[in-house]
Design a protein around this motif. Structure first.
Motif, PDB file in Angstrom:
ATOM      1  N   GLU A  17      -4.105   0.074   7.479  1.00 46.41           N
ATOM      2  CA  GLU A  17      -2.776   0.667   7.251  1.00 46.41           C
ATOM      3  C   GLU A  17      -2.512   1.869   8.166  1.00 46.41           C
ATOM      4  O   GLU A  17      -1.392   2.066   8.658  1.00 46.41           O
ATOM      5  N   ASP A  25      -0.885  -4.726   3.729  1.00 39.60           N
ATOM      6  CA  ASP A  25      -2.159  -5.156   4.297  1.00 39.60           C
ATOM      7  C   ASP A  25      -2.283  -6.678   4.143  1.00 39.60           C
ATOM      8  O   ASP A  25      -1.600  -7.278   3.315  1.00 39.60           O
ATOM      9  N   GLY A  72      -3.029   0.938  -4.238  1.00 40.32           N
ATOM     10  CA  GLY A  72      -2.810  -0.468  -3.887  1.00 40.32           C
ATOM     11  C   GLY A  72      -2.019  -1.079  -5.033  1.00 40.32           C
ATOM     12  O   GLY A  72      -2.470  -1.050  -6.180  1.00 40.32           O
ATOM     13  N   TYR A  80      -4.233   6.862  -2.164  1.00 44.54           N
ATOM     14  CA  TYR A  80      -3.753   5.543  -1.777  1.00 44.54           C
ATOM     15  C   TYR A  80      -3.703   4.688  -3.025  1.00 44.54           C
ATOM     16  O   TYR A  80      -4.734   4.496  -3.674  1.00 44.54           O
ATOM     17  N   GLY A 125      -6.023   4.108   4.470  1.00 46.76           N
ATOM     18  CA  GLY A 125      -6.425   2.705   4.510  1.00 46.76           C
ATOM     19  C   GLY A 125      -6.740   2.267   5.931  1.00 46.76           C
ATOM     20  O   GLY A 125      -6.282   2.863   6.899  1.00 46.76           O
ATOM     21  N   SER A 130       0.855  -1.188   0.000  1.00 47.09           N
ATOM     22  CA  SER A 130       0.000   0.000   0.000  1.00 47.09           C
ATOM     23  C   SER A 130       0.887   1.233   0.000  1.00 47.09           C
ATOM     24  O   SER A 130       1.731   1.395   0.884  1.00 47.09           O
TER      25      SER A 130
END
Ligand code: AMP
Ligand code: GLY
Length: 421
Positions: free
Chosen positions: A296, A216, A275, A273, A293, A198
């Motif tokens: 996160e 994550d 991913g 963010y 997140g 992340s």
């Protein structure tokens, strides 16, 4: 002068935000809507106002002139335009407006943006007609990935090993509307291999500053088995990402994304963010979120040295370039304790008790409430136990030693985090 802040949301992420703000000498009273039992130790919680109740939030801000800024943390109110509504009445808000939050709220919008601006992502097709999508499934390679276009509580992604599975999934999303109108449009995407990371960043519309990396763990069970969840554990930094790779993530993904949005006339203020799936030298974006997140945030913010209030101010004012954002050199591990059965059906109202936890452990509350004077479970993800230490192996051991002191009936947590370190 101290400033009073309203934080929207009520999970572990919001507890971490409230906790960080509560340590700022510039922050006075903190309000939270709806909040939870842990947040209530630091903030005045208004459980009667749901995060998605836009009118309720705006009315609350109107009736509390002492609120200096509202921090909108969850995806739904961002996508629905809570920041726009607050700003239109002259209130200060942290988070992207609806047009920028589309980056998360519409996967086809995000994919088309990446394609147009050369940001690396898996090959894909977008469908609005069931019959066309079904035909495509006859010719594509497997595994393949089906993604409902809209927000679906993180559940709108199906990884299909076979054509039969894909056809069943397609029916579920587009015909049975398992994720409601989120499934009116469908993205079918190539399956990627590698490890996930992340990459979060603060944005003020012009400047983008990366946060420290994190990883994550979405599956419910050990060894990445079981169903996808909101996230069962995290650690930071992501030890698999070298400094050189971090630079590439910034240069090839984060900065180009902000530039792409600007080229489209979209100003992004808040947390961006990405991913990522990383395979050798290959970086690809799996998805964007337009927010912090969860979980996160529960490992990132404890490692932040800079005052979070100053960062929010700089993002809103467009002065991020003038602020130095610093991180501690240590590492963090967060283990989520969940209700047995989550992410499927689970029981609530189980009393939570703690043994003697170490002083430096942070327990972030997610699904907790007070009932008859007792702390009880009220959601699938219940607590996030965060430990900090010089190395990830130490942080892992420290976190697990303390998770073992948390008790509630049918408590479940993953026991395999960083087990090979
Ligand atoms: P997303 O909501 O798009 O992040 O998807 C949820 C999870 O599904 C991701 O964290 C990945 O584990 C997995 N996933 C999504 N897209 C792909 C892909 N193209 N290839 C492999 N796994 C994927
Ligand atoms: N941890 C994944 C998310 O917040 O969407």
């Amino acid at each position: 002068m101290k400033h009073n802040i309203l934080v929207i949301g009520g999970g572990g992420r919001e507890h971490a935000i409230v906790y960080a703000l509560s340590r700022s000498p510039k922050v006075g009273k903190i309000y939270c809507a709806p909040g939870n039992a842990g947040i209530a130790q630091l903030a005045e919680c208004h459980s009667e106002i749901k995060a998605t109740d836009l009118e309720g939030v705006v009315a609350f801000v109107r009736s509390h002139p002492d609120i200096y800024m509202t921090v909108v943390a969850p995806d739904d109110p961002l996508a629905a335009g809570l920041v726009d509504k607050l700003e239109s009445e002259g209130f200060r808000a942290f988070g992207p407006r609806a047009n920028a939050a589309r980056l998360e709220a519409s996967k086809s919008f995000a994919k088309d943006l990446m394609k147009k601006y050369g940001i690396p992502t898996a090959g894909y097709e977008v469908f609005t007609e069931y019959a066309e999508a079904e035909k495509y499934l006859d010719s594509c390679s497997y595994p393949t990935v089906l993604k409902a276009d809209g927000l679906a509580l993180g559940k709108g992604v199906l990884i299909c090993e076979t054509k039969e599975q894909a056809k069943a999934g397609l029916k579920e999303i587009m015909l049975d509307k398992a994720f409601g109108s989120a499934g009116n449009t469908l993205v079918i995407e190539d399956f990627l291999v590698g490890f996930e990371c992340s990459a979060l960043a603060f944005c003020d519309g012009k400047t983008i500053v990366p946060m420290t990396t994190s990883q994550d763990h979405k599956r419910a069970l050990d060894d990445n088995k079981g169903l996808n969840t909101g996230g069962m554990a995290t650690f930071s930094p992501s030890y698999k990402v070298s400094e050189a790779m971090e630079k590439r993530i910034f240069n090839e993904v984060l900065a180009p994304t902000l530039n792409a949005l600007n080229s489209e006339g979209i100003e992004f203020k808040g947390v961006l963010y990405a991913g990522l799936m990383i395979d050798g030298d290959n970086i690809k974006v799996l998805e964007y979120n337009a927010r912090f997140g969860d979980p996160e945030t529960q490992v990132i913010l404890p490692r932040l040295k800079t005052d979070l209030f100053d960062i929010f101010e700089a993002c809103v004012d467009g002065t991020l370039a003038d602020l130095e954002i610093k991180w501690t050199g240590n590492t963090a591990v967060c283990i989520i304790t969940a209700s047995g059965g989550y992410p499927e059906a689970y029981e609530k109202n189980k009393e939570i008790t703690f043994g003697e936890l170490d002083d430096d452990i942070i327990v972030y509350h997610a699904g907790t409430a007070i009932k008859n004077g007792k702390l009880v479970t009220s959601g699938g993800r219940v607590l996030g136990v965060t430990a900090l230490a010089p190395t990830l192996a130490e942080a892992r051991d420290h976190a697990y030693a303390n998770v073992a002191k948390v008790r509630f009936d049918k408590m479940h947590y993953r026991k395999d985090i960083l087990k090979d370190l």
